[in-house]
Scaffold this motif. Structure first.
Motif, PDB file in Angstrom:
ATOM      1  N   PRO A 168      31.148  27.355  -7.647  1.00 50.32           N
ATOM      2  CA  PRO A 168      31.442  27.193  -9.074  1.00 50.32           C
ATOM      3  C   PRO A 168      32.444  28.197  -9.635  1.00 50.32           C
ATOM      4  CG  PRO A 168      29.312  28.262  -8.784  1.00 50.32           C
ATOM      5  CD  PRO A 168      29.802  27.903  -7.411  1.00 50.32           C
ATOM      6  N   THR A 169      32.925  29.124  -8.811  1.00 50.34           N
ATOM      7  CA  THR A 169      33.860  30.147  -9.300  1.00 50.34           C
ATOM      8  C   THR A 169      35.133  29.531  -9.860  1.00 50.34           C
ATOM      9  OG1 THR A 169      33.008  31.717  -7.665  1.00 50.34           O
ATOM     10  CG2 THR A 169      35.131  32.233  -8.668  1.00 50.34           C
ATOM     11  N   TYR A 171      35.521  26.614 -11.223  1.00 49.98           N
ATOM     12  CA  TYR A 171      35.231  26.001 -12.526  1.00 49.98           C
ATOM     13  C   TYR A 171      35.141  27.062 -13.613  1.00 49.98           C
ATOM     14  CZ  TYR A 171      32.690  23.424 -16.141  1.00 49.98           C
ATOM     15  OH  TYR A 171      32.303  22.846 -17.320  1.00 49.98           O
ATOM     16  N   ARG A 172      34.422  28.143 -13.347  1.00 45.55           N
ATOM     17  CA  ARG A 172      34.243  29.185 -14.349  1.00 45.55           C
ATOM     18  C   ARG A 172      35.557  29.859 -14.686  1.00 45.55           C
ATOM     19  NH1 ARG A 172      28.991  31.337 -10.998  1.00 45.55           N
ATOM     20  NH2 ARG A 172      27.515  29.726 -11.724  1.00 45.55           N
ATOM     21  N   SER A 173      36.387  30.069 -13.692  1.00 46.74           N
ATOM     22  CA  SER A 173      37.693  30.675 -13.928  1.00 46.74           C
ATOM     23  C   SER A 173      38.566  29.761 -14.780  1.00 46.74           C
ATOM     24  CB  SER A 173      38.378  30.962 -12.594  1.00 46.74           C
ATOM     25  OG  SER A 173      39.680  31.459 -12.797  1.00 46.74           O
ATOM     26  N   VAL A 175      37.582  27.350 -16.925  1.00 44.50           N
ATOM     27  CA  VAL A 175      37.058  27.255 -18.289  1.00 44.50           C
ATOM     28  C   VAL A 175      37.360  28.528 -19.074  1.00 44.50           C
ATOM     29  CG1 VAL A 175      34.948  27.080 -19.648  1.00 44.50           C
ATOM     30  CG2 VAL A 175      35.283  25.583 -17.677  1.00 44.50           C
ATOM     31  N   GLY A 176      37.250  29.680 -18.418  1.00 44.80           N
ATOM     32  CA  GLY A 176      37.592  30.924 -19.084  1.00 44.80           C
ATOM     33  C   GLY A 176      39.054  30.961 -19.513  1.00 44.80           C
ATOM     34  N   CYS A 196      32.120  24.537 -21.603  1.00 46.77           N
ATOM     35  CA  CYS A 196      31.545  25.883 -21.493  1.00 46.77           C
ATOM     36  C   CYS A 196      30.028  25.851 -21.376  1.00 46.77           C
ATOM     37  CB  CYS A 196      31.935  26.722 -22.711  1.00 46.77           C
ATOM     38  SG  CYS A 196      33.621  27.380 -22.640  1.00 46.77           S
ATOM     39  N   MET A 199      28.411  26.209 -17.499  1.00 43.02           N
ATOM     40  CA  MET A 199      28.928  27.267 -16.631  1.00 43.02           C
ATOM     41  C   MET A 199      27.930  27.660 -15.540  1.00 43.02           C
ATOM     42  SD  MET A 199      31.989  28.270 -17.805  1.00 43.02           S
ATOM     43  CE  MET A 199      32.387  29.999 -17.911  1.00 43.02           C
ATOM     44  N   HIS A 200      26.636  27.517 -15.822  1.00 45.49           N
ATOM     45  CA  HIS A 200      25.616  27.985 -14.878  1.00 45.49           C
ATOM     46  C   HIS A 200      25.558  27.112 -13.636  1.00 45.49           C
ATOM     47  CE1 HIS A 200      22.136  30.109 -13.475  1.00 45.49           C
ATOM     48  NE2 HIS A 200      21.397  29.014 -13.470  1.00 45.49           N
ATOM     49  N   PRO A 202      27.640  23.951 -12.750  1.00 39.01           N
ATOM     50  CA  PRO A 202      28.617  22.872 -12.962  1.00 39.01           C
ATOM     51  C   PRO A 202      28.595  21.851 -11.837  1.00 39.01           C
ATOM     52  CG  PRO A 202      29.708  24.852 -12.163  1.00 39.01           C
ATOM     53  CD  PRO A 202      28.278  25.235 -12.402  1.00 39.01           C
ATOM     54  N   HIS A 206      31.793  17.774 -14.404  1.00 37.17           N
ATOM     55  CA  HIS A 206      32.217  18.815 -15.339  1.00 37.17           C
ATOM     56  C   HIS A 206      33.609  19.329 -14.975  1.00 37.17           C
ATOM     57  CE1 HIS A 206      27.619  19.527 -15.560  1.00 37.17           C
ATOM     58  NE2 HIS A 206      27.985  18.588 -16.417  1.00 37.17           N
TER      59      HIS A 206
END
Length: 403
Positions: A168-169, A171-173, A175-176, A196, A199-200, A202, A206
Protein backbone atom coordinates in the motif's frame (compact mmCIF):
# COMPACT_ATOMS: atom_id res chain seq x y z
CA UNK A 1 21.11 30.53 15.24
CA UNK A 2 20.14 31.33 18.80
CA UNK A 3 21.76 29.78 21.85
CA UNK A 4 19.88 26.70 23.03
CA UNK A 5 18.39 26.95 26.49
CA UNK A 6 18.79 23.23 27.14
CA UNK A 7 21.81 21.03 26.52
CA UNK A 8 21.92 18.78 23.48
CA UNK A 9 24.53 16.21 22.54
CA UNK A 10 25.25 14.26 19.36
CA UNK A 11 27.43 11.34 18.40
CA UNK A 12 30.68 12.13 16.66
CA UNK A 13 30.03 12.16 12.89
CA UNK A 14 31.50 9.39 10.77
CA UNK A 15 34.93 10.32 9.43
CA UNK A 16 35.47 12.94 12.14
CA UNK A 17 35.80 10.69 15.18
CA UNK A 18 38.46 11.73 17.68
CA UNK A 19 40.88 8.78 17.87
CA UNK A 20 41.87 9.73 21.41
CA UNK A 21 38.27 10.04 22.63
CA UNK A 22 36.22 7.71 20.42
CA UNK A 23 33.48 7.15 23.02
CA UNK A 24 32.85 10.82 23.72
CA UNK A 25 29.93 12.83 22.31
CA UNK A 26 29.78 16.41 21.06
CA UNK A 27 28.03 19.11 23.05
CA UNK A 28 26.13 21.50 20.80
CA UNK A 29 26.62 25.21 21.42
CA UNK A 30 23.94 26.13 18.88
CA UNK A 31 21.28 24.35 16.84
CA UNK A 32 22.25 22.46 13.71
CA UNK A 33 20.19 22.30 10.53
CA UNK A 34 18.32 19.01 10.42
CA UNK A 35 17.68 18.67 14.15
CA UNK A 36 14.12 18.73 15.44
CA UNK A 37 14.95 21.77 17.56
CA UNK A 38 16.49 23.75 14.67
CA UNK A 39 13.30 25.21 13.13
CA UNK A 40 12.06 26.39 16.52
CA UNK A 41 15.43 27.92 17.43
CA UNK A 42 15.59 29.71 14.07
CA UNK A 43 12.03 31.01 14.40
CA UNK A 44 12.77 32.42 17.86
CA UNK A 45 15.81 34.21 16.46
CA UNK A 46 13.86 35.61 13.51
CA UNK A 47 10.96 36.58 15.77
CA UNK A 48 13.25 38.68 17.96
CA UNK A 49 14.78 40.31 14.88
CA UNK A 50 11.40 41.23 13.38
CA UNK A 51 10.23 42.50 16.74
CA UNK A 52 13.29 44.75 17.03
CA UNK A 53 12.50 46.27 13.63
CA UNK A 54 8.93 47.06 14.72
CA UNK A 55 6.85 44.15 13.46
CA UNK A 56 4.01 42.65 15.47
CA UNK A 57 3.01 39.01 15.30
CA UNK A 58 -0.50 38.28 14.11
CA UNK A 59 -2.83 36.81 16.71
CA UNK A 60 -4.50 34.76 13.97
CA UNK A 61 -1.39 33.26 12.36
CA UNK A 62 1.88 32.83 14.26
CA UNK A 63 3.90 32.90 11.03
CA UNK A 64 2.44 36.26 9.93
CA UNK A 65 4.09 39.57 10.89
CA UNK A 66 2.78 43.06 10.15
CA UNK A 67 4.06 46.61 10.48
CA UNK A 68 1.71 49.51 9.68
CA UNK A 69 3.80 52.61 10.41
CA UNK A 70 4.75 54.39 8.26
CA UNK A 71 3.56 52.05 5.48
CA UNK A 72 2.05 48.58 5.63
CA UNK A 73 4.55 45.72 5.20
CA UNK A 74 3.46 42.09 5.50
CA UNK A 75 5.91 39.27 6.17
CA UNK A 76 4.96 35.60 5.95
CA UNK A 77 7.50 33.07 7.26
CA UNK A 78 7.89 29.38 6.49
CA UNK A 79 11.09 28.23 8.25
CA UNK A 80 13.77 30.05 6.22
CA UNK A 81 11.54 30.99 3.26
CA UNK A 82 10.07 34.48 3.62
CA UNK A 83 7.43 36.31 1.58
CA UNK A 84 7.36 40.11 1.76
CA UNK A 85 4.49 42.22 0.49
CA UNK A 86 3.24 45.77 0.76
CA UNK A 87 1.85 48.70 -1.25
CA UNK A 88 5.22 50.51 -1.38
CA UNK A 89 8.11 48.56 -3.04
CA UNK A 90 10.66 51.06 -1.69
CA UNK A 91 9.67 50.39 1.91
CA UNK A 92 9.77 46.63 1.28
CA UNK A 93 13.27 46.98 -0.12
CA UNK A 94 14.34 48.96 2.94
CA UNK A 95 13.08 46.16 5.16
CA UNK A 96 15.06 43.60 3.14
CA UNK A 97 18.19 45.70 3.67
CA UNK A 98 17.54 45.84 7.42
CA UNK A 99 17.00 42.11 7.54
CA UNK A 100 20.16 41.64 5.50
CA UNK A 101 22.16 43.47 8.15
CA UNK A 102 21.05 40.85 10.68
CA UNK A 103 21.09 37.67 8.57
CA UNK A 104 22.62 36.57 5.27
CA UNK A 105 19.60 36.80 2.96
CA UNK A 106 19.11 36.49 -0.78
CA UNK A 107 16.56 38.69 -2.54
CA UNK A 108 14.98 36.65 -5.33
CA UNK A 109 12.88 39.52 -6.67
CA UNK A 110 9.20 39.20 -7.50
CA UNK A 111 7.53 36.05 -6.26
CA UNK A 112 7.36 33.36 -8.92
CA UNK A 113 7.89 30.07 -7.07
CA UNK A 114 7.21 29.23 -3.43
CA UNK A 115 7.02 25.75 -1.89
CA UNK A 116 5.85 24.19 -5.14
CA UNK A 117 3.36 26.98 -5.92
CA UNK A 118 3.99 28.91 -9.12
CA UNK A 119 2.87 32.53 -9.49
CA UNK A 120 2.36 34.37 -12.76
CA UNK A 121 1.51 38.05 -13.12
CA UNK A 122 -0.45 39.69 -15.91
CA UNK A 123 -2.72 42.66 -16.46
CA UNK A 124 -5.59 40.36 -15.53
CA UNK A 125 -4.25 39.58 -12.05
CA UNK A 126 -2.29 36.86 -10.24
CA UNK A 127 -2.42 33.26 -11.41
CA UNK A 128 -1.47 30.49 -8.95
CA UNK A 129 -0.85 26.97 -10.21
CA UNK A 130 1.18 23.81 -9.58
CA UNK A 131 1.79 22.68 -13.15
CA UNK A 132 5.38 21.60 -12.61
CA UNK A 133 4.47 19.67 -9.47
CA UNK A 134 1.60 17.97 -11.32
CA UNK A 135 3.66 17.08 -14.38
CA UNK A 136 6.38 15.63 -12.15
CA UNK A 137 3.74 13.58 -10.31
CA UNK A 138 2.25 12.26 -13.56
CA UNK A 139 5.71 11.23 -14.72
CA UNK A 140 6.57 9.63 -11.38
CA UNK A 141 3.37 7.56 -11.38
CA UNK A 142 3.73 6.74 -15.12
CA UNK A 143 0.39 8.42 -15.82
CA UNK A 144 1.72 11.09 -18.18
CA UNK A 145 0.37 9.13 -21.15
CA UNK A 146 -3.02 8.33 -19.59
CA UNK A 147 -6.30 9.27 -21.25
CA UNK A 148 -7.90 12.33 -19.57
CA UNK A 149 -11.38 12.18 -18.06
CA UNK A 150 -13.97 14.89 -17.32
CA UNK A 151 -14.55 14.39 -13.58
CA UNK A 152 -12.17 13.41 -10.75
CA UNK A 153 -14.57 10.91 -9.17
CA UNK A 154 -17.22 8.55 -10.42
CA UNK A 155 -20.81 8.68 -9.19
CA UNK A 156 -20.44 5.27 -7.47
CA UNK A 157 -19.39 5.64 -3.82
CA UNK A 158 -16.18 3.98 -2.70
CA UNK A 159 -16.39 1.08 -0.25
CA UNK A 160 -14.11 -1.62 1.10
CA UNK A 161 -14.61 -3.99 -1.81
CA UNK A 162 -11.77 -4.98 -4.11
CA UNK A 163 -8.49 -6.84 -3.78
CA UNK A 164 -6.21 -5.49 -1.02
CA UNK A 165 -2.96 -4.04 -2.32
CA UNK A 166 0.10 -6.13 -1.54
CA UNK A 167 2.16 -2.95 -1.08
CA UNK A 168 0.00 0.00 0.00
CA UNK A 169 3.00 2.37 0.08
CA UNK A 170 2.44 3.42 -3.54
CA UNK A 171 -1.18 4.29 -2.81
CA UNK A 172 -0.36 6.28 0.33
CA UNK A 173 2.40 8.18 -1.43
CA UNK A 174 0.09 9.04 -4.33
CA UNK A 175 -2.75 10.22 -2.10
CA UNK A 176 -0.36 12.32 -0.04
CA UNK A 177 0.89 14.00 -3.22
CA UNK A 178 -2.69 14.66 -4.34
CA UNK A 179 -3.44 16.35 -1.03
CA UNK A 180 -0.80 18.98 -1.74
CA UNK A 181 -2.38 19.67 -5.14
CA UNK A 182 -5.60 20.80 -3.47
CA UNK A 183 -3.79 24.06 -2.59
CA UNK A 184 -4.58 25.38 -6.07
CA UNK A 185 -7.14 22.82 -7.26
CA UNK A 186 -10.27 23.08 -5.12
CA UNK A 187 -12.17 21.03 -7.71
CA UNK A 188 -10.44 17.83 -6.53
CA UNK A 189 -10.88 18.42 -2.78
CA UNK A 190 -13.83 16.06 -2.35
CA UNK A 191 -12.31 13.33 -4.50
CA UNK A 192 -9.04 13.48 -2.55
CA UNK A 193 -10.99 13.45 0.72
CA UNK A 194 -12.68 10.23 -0.39
CA UNK A 195 -9.52 8.33 -1.33
CA UNK A 196 -7.85 9.52 1.90
CA UNK A 197 -10.39 7.54 3.93
CA UNK A 198 -8.90 4.21 2.78
CA UNK A 199 -5.25 4.76 3.63
CA UNK A 200 -5.15 1.92 6.17
CA UNK A 201 -6.25 -0.96 3.92
CA UNK A 202 -6.45 0.25 0.31
CA UNK A 203 -7.65 -2.02 -2.48
CA UNK A 204 -7.17 -2.04 -6.23
CA UNK A 205 -10.44 -0.11 -6.61
CA UNK A 206 -9.15 2.66 -4.38
CA UNK A 207 -5.94 2.86 -6.40
CA UNK A 208 -8.05 3.01 -9.55
CA UNK A 209 -10.02 5.94 -8.06
CA UNK A 210 -6.80 7.76 -7.16
CA UNK A 211 -5.51 7.27 -10.70
CA UNK A 212 -8.80 8.63 -12.04
CA UNK A 213 -8.00 11.89 -10.22
CA UNK A 214 -4.65 11.91 -12.04
CA UNK A 215 -6.43 11.35 -15.34
CA UNK A 216 -8.68 14.31 -14.60
CA UNK A 217 -5.66 16.45 -13.71
CA UNK A 218 -3.90 15.28 -16.88
CA UNK A 219 -6.57 16.98 -18.96
CA UNK A 220 -6.49 20.17 -16.87
CA UNK A 221 -2.79 20.43 -16.05
CA UNK A 222 -2.68 24.13 -16.92
CA UNK A 223 -5.55 25.06 -14.59
CA UNK A 224 -5.02 27.16 -11.50
CA UNK A 225 -6.53 29.90 -9.35
CA UNK A 226 -7.00 33.48 -10.51
CA UNK A 227 -6.84 36.39 -8.08
CA UNK A 228 -8.12 39.66 -9.51
CA UNK A 229 -9.01 43.10 -8.20
CA UNK A 230 -12.38 42.90 -6.53
CA UNK A 231 -14.45 44.18 -3.64
CA UNK A 232 -13.74 43.36 0.02
CA UNK A 233 -17.10 41.67 0.50
CA UNK A 234 -16.65 38.36 2.33
CA UNK A 235 -19.09 35.52 1.65
CA UNK A 236 -19.19 31.75 2.00
CA UNK A 237 -21.22 28.85 0.61
CA UNK A 238 -21.68 26.05 3.12
CA UNK A 239 -23.19 22.61 2.59
CA UNK A 240 -23.25 19.11 4.05
CA UNK A 241 -24.10 15.66 2.68
CA UNK A 242 -26.10 14.21 5.57
CA UNK A 243 -25.17 10.61 6.51
CA UNK A 244 -23.40 10.23 3.19
CA UNK A 245 -20.85 7.67 4.41
CA UNK A 246 -22.14 4.12 3.95
CA UNK A 247 -20.09 2.69 6.84
CA UNK A 248 -20.52 5.01 9.82
CA UNK A 249 -23.26 7.35 8.49
CA UNK A 250 -21.22 10.44 9.15
CA UNK A 251 -21.76 13.51 7.01
CA UNK A 252 -19.33 15.32 4.76
CA UNK A 253 -19.13 19.10 5.11
CA UNK A 254 -17.80 21.56 2.58
CA UNK A 255 -17.49 25.29 2.16
CA UNK A 256 -16.17 27.87 -0.30
CA UNK A 257 -15.13 31.32 0.95
CA UNK A 258 -15.01 34.23 -1.48
CA UNK A 259 -13.46 37.66 -1.13
CA UNK A 260 -15.38 39.54 -3.75
CA UNK A 261 -15.22 37.20 -6.75
CA UNK A 262 -12.00 35.48 -5.65
CA UNK A 263 -12.05 32.04 -4.00
CA UNK A 264 -9.67 32.28 -1.02
CA UNK A 265 -10.55 29.29 1.18
CA UNK A 266 -12.30 25.95 0.78
CA UNK A 267 -12.73 22.63 2.56
CA UNK A 268 -14.12 19.13 2.11
CA UNK A 269 -14.12 17.30 5.42
CA UNK A 270 -15.85 14.33 7.00
CA UNK A 271 -17.62 15.26 10.24
CA UNK A 272 -16.19 13.64 13.40
CA UNK A 273 -19.63 12.76 14.84
CA UNK A 274 -22.92 11.41 13.53
CA UNK A 275 -25.62 14.03 12.90
CA UNK A 276 -29.19 13.04 13.76
CA UNK A 277 -30.74 15.26 11.09
CA UNK A 278 -29.80 17.17 7.97
CA UNK A 279 -30.39 20.38 9.94
CA UNK A 280 -27.78 19.38 12.51
CA UNK A 281 -25.32 18.31 9.80
CA UNK A 282 -25.65 21.67 8.02
CA UNK A 283 -25.72 23.79 11.19
CA UNK A 284 -22.75 22.22 12.95
CA UNK A 285 -20.26 23.07 10.25
CA UNK A 286 -21.38 26.37 8.81
CA UNK A 287 -18.23 28.27 7.81
CA UNK A 288 -18.49 30.71 10.75
CA UNK A 289 -15.11 29.86 12.29
CA UNK A 290 -13.31 30.26 8.95
CA UNK A 291 -14.97 33.63 8.30
CA UNK A 292 -14.13 34.83 11.82
CA UNK A 293 -10.48 33.91 11.33
CA UNK A 294 -10.31 35.71 7.97
CA UNK A 295 -11.88 38.82 9.51
CA UNK A 296 -9.20 38.81 12.23
CA UNK A 297 -6.45 38.57 9.61
CA UNK A 298 -7.88 41.61 7.84
CA UNK A 299 -7.93 43.47 11.15
CA UNK A 300 -4.22 42.64 11.55
CA UNK A 301 -3.65 44.22 8.13
CA UNK A 302 -5.60 47.32 9.16
CA UNK A 303 -8.35 46.64 6.62
CA UNK A 304 -11.55 45.91 8.57
CA UNK A 305 -14.36 44.74 6.32
CA UNK A 306 -16.95 47.39 5.51
CA UNK A 307 -19.89 44.96 5.48
CA UNK A 308 -20.66 41.90 7.57
CA UNK A 309 -19.86 38.52 6.00
CA UNK A 310 -22.61 36.37 4.54
CA UNK A 311 -23.00 32.59 4.70
CA UNK A 312 -25.16 31.04 1.98
CA UNK A 313 -26.86 27.81 3.02
CA UNK A 314 -29.56 25.76 1.28
CA UNK A 315 -31.10 24.39 4.51
CA UNK A 316 -33.92 26.59 5.83
CA UNK A 317 -33.97 24.87 9.23
CA UNK A 318 -30.25 25.46 9.78
CA UNK A 319 -30.70 29.14 8.91
CA UNK A 320 -33.59 29.44 11.37
CA UNK A 321 -31.61 27.70 14.08
CA UNK A 322 -28.73 30.14 13.58
CA UNK A 323 -30.93 33.18 14.20
CA UNK A 324 -33.56 31.83 16.61
CA UNK A 325 -32.50 31.98 20.30
CA UNK A 326 -35.14 29.43 21.34
CA UNK A 327 -33.92 25.84 21.85
CA UNK A 328 -36.33 23.42 20.23
CA UNK A 329 -36.78 19.87 21.44
CA UNK A 330 -35.38 18.34 18.29
CA UNK A 331 -32.18 20.40 18.45
CA UNK A 332 -31.52 20.55 22.20
CA UNK A 333 -29.02 17.67 21.89
CA UNK A 334 -26.73 19.89 19.79
CA UNK A 335 -23.78 20.83 21.96
CA UNK A 336 -23.46 24.40 23.15
CA UNK A 337 -20.19 24.72 21.21
CA UNK A 338 -22.09 24.54 17.96
CA UNK A 339 -24.21 27.58 18.83
CA UNK A 340 -21.17 29.77 18.26
CA UNK A 341 -22.71 30.68 14.91
CA UNK A 342 -25.87 31.90 16.65
CA UNK A 343 -23.91 34.24 18.89
CA UNK A 344 -22.25 35.79 15.84
CA UNK A 345 -25.59 36.29 14.12
CA UNK A 346 -27.18 37.86 17.20
CA UNK A 347 -24.15 40.13 17.59
CA UNK A 348 -24.73 41.27 14.00
CA UNK A 349 -21.23 40.15 12.99
CA UNK A 350 -22.42 37.99 10.10
CA UNK A 351 -25.60 36.88 8.40
CA UNK A 352 -26.85 33.50 7.20
CA UNK A 353 -29.00 33.56 4.09
CA UNK A 354 -30.72 31.01 1.91
CA UNK A 355 -29.52 29.88 -1.50
CA UNK A 356 -31.33 27.36 -3.68
CA UNK A 357 -29.73 23.96 -3.99
CA UNK A 358 -29.03 24.44 -7.70
CA UNK A 359 -26.82 27.47 -6.88
CA UNK A 360 -25.03 25.87 -3.91
CA UNK A 361 -21.38 25.99 -5.00
CA UNK A 362 -20.24 23.98 -1.95
CA UNK A 363 -21.94 20.90 -3.45
CA UNK A 364 -18.69 20.24 -5.29
CA UNK A 365 -17.02 19.59 -1.89
CA UNK A 366 -19.64 17.27 -0.41
CA UNK A 367 -20.73 14.69 -2.99
CA UNK A 368 -19.98 12.96 -6.26
CA UNK A 369 -21.54 14.82 -9.18
CA UNK A 370 -22.51 14.14 -12.74
CA UNK A 371 -20.34 15.58 -15.50
CA UNK A 372 -22.62 18.54 -16.30
CA UNK A 373 -23.19 19.46 -12.65
CA UNK A 374 -19.48 19.18 -11.85
CA UNK A 375 -18.42 21.35 -14.78
CA UNK A 376 -21.03 23.97 -13.85
CA UNK A 377 -19.80 24.28 -10.27
CA UNK A 378 -16.15 24.06 -11.33
CA UNK A 379 -16.66 27.17 -13.47
CA UNK A 380 -17.57 29.13 -10.31
CA UNK A 381 -14.37 28.33 -8.38
CA UNK A 382 -12.11 31.10 -9.80
CA UNK A 383 -10.29 28.37 -11.72
CA UNK A 384 -8.87 29.12 -15.15
CA UNK A 385 -5.90 28.91 -17.44
CA UNK A 386 -3.07 31.43 -17.79
CA UNK A 387 -3.42 34.31 -20.26
CA UNK A 388 -0.28 33.02 -21.97
CA UNK A 389 0.03 29.45 -23.17
CA UNK A 390 3.61 29.39 -21.91
CA UNK A 391 3.79 28.20 -18.30
CA UNK A 392 6.67 28.88 -15.96
CA UNK A 393 8.13 25.59 -14.80
CA UNK A 394 10.67 26.87 -12.34
CA UNK A 395 11.75 24.36 -9.77
CA UNK A 396 15.18 25.25 -8.49
CA UNK A 397 15.50 24.70 -4.77
CA UNK A 398 17.15 28.05 -4.13
CA UNK A 399 14.29 29.84 -5.90
CA UNK A 400 11.69 28.78 -3.40
CA UNK A 401 10.95 32.26 -2.13
CA UNK A 402 11.85 35.86 -1.93
CA UNK A 403 13.92 36.18 1.19
Amino acid sequence: MSQLLTRYFMQQPLGFTDSNLPNHVCKLNKSLYGLKQAPRAWFDKLFQALKSIGFTQSCSDASLFVIKDPVLVIVLVYVDDILISGPDPTVCQQFIQKLGSLFPVKDLGHLHYFLGLEVQRSSKGLFLHQSKYLLDLLQKTKMDGAKPCCTPLGTTKLDHSGIPLSNPTEYRSLVGALQYLTWTRPDISFAVNQVCQFMHTPTDLHLQAAKRILRFLKGTSDHGLWFQKSSLNLSAFSDADWAGCLFDRRSTSGFCVYLGTNLISWSAKKQPTVARSSTEAEYRFLAAVELTWICKVFQDFGFPLSSKPTIWCDNISAISLASNPVFHARTKHVEIDYHYIRELVLANLLQVRNVCTEDQIADIHTKSLTKNRFLLLQSKLSLGTPTSSKLSLRGCKDEDAKS
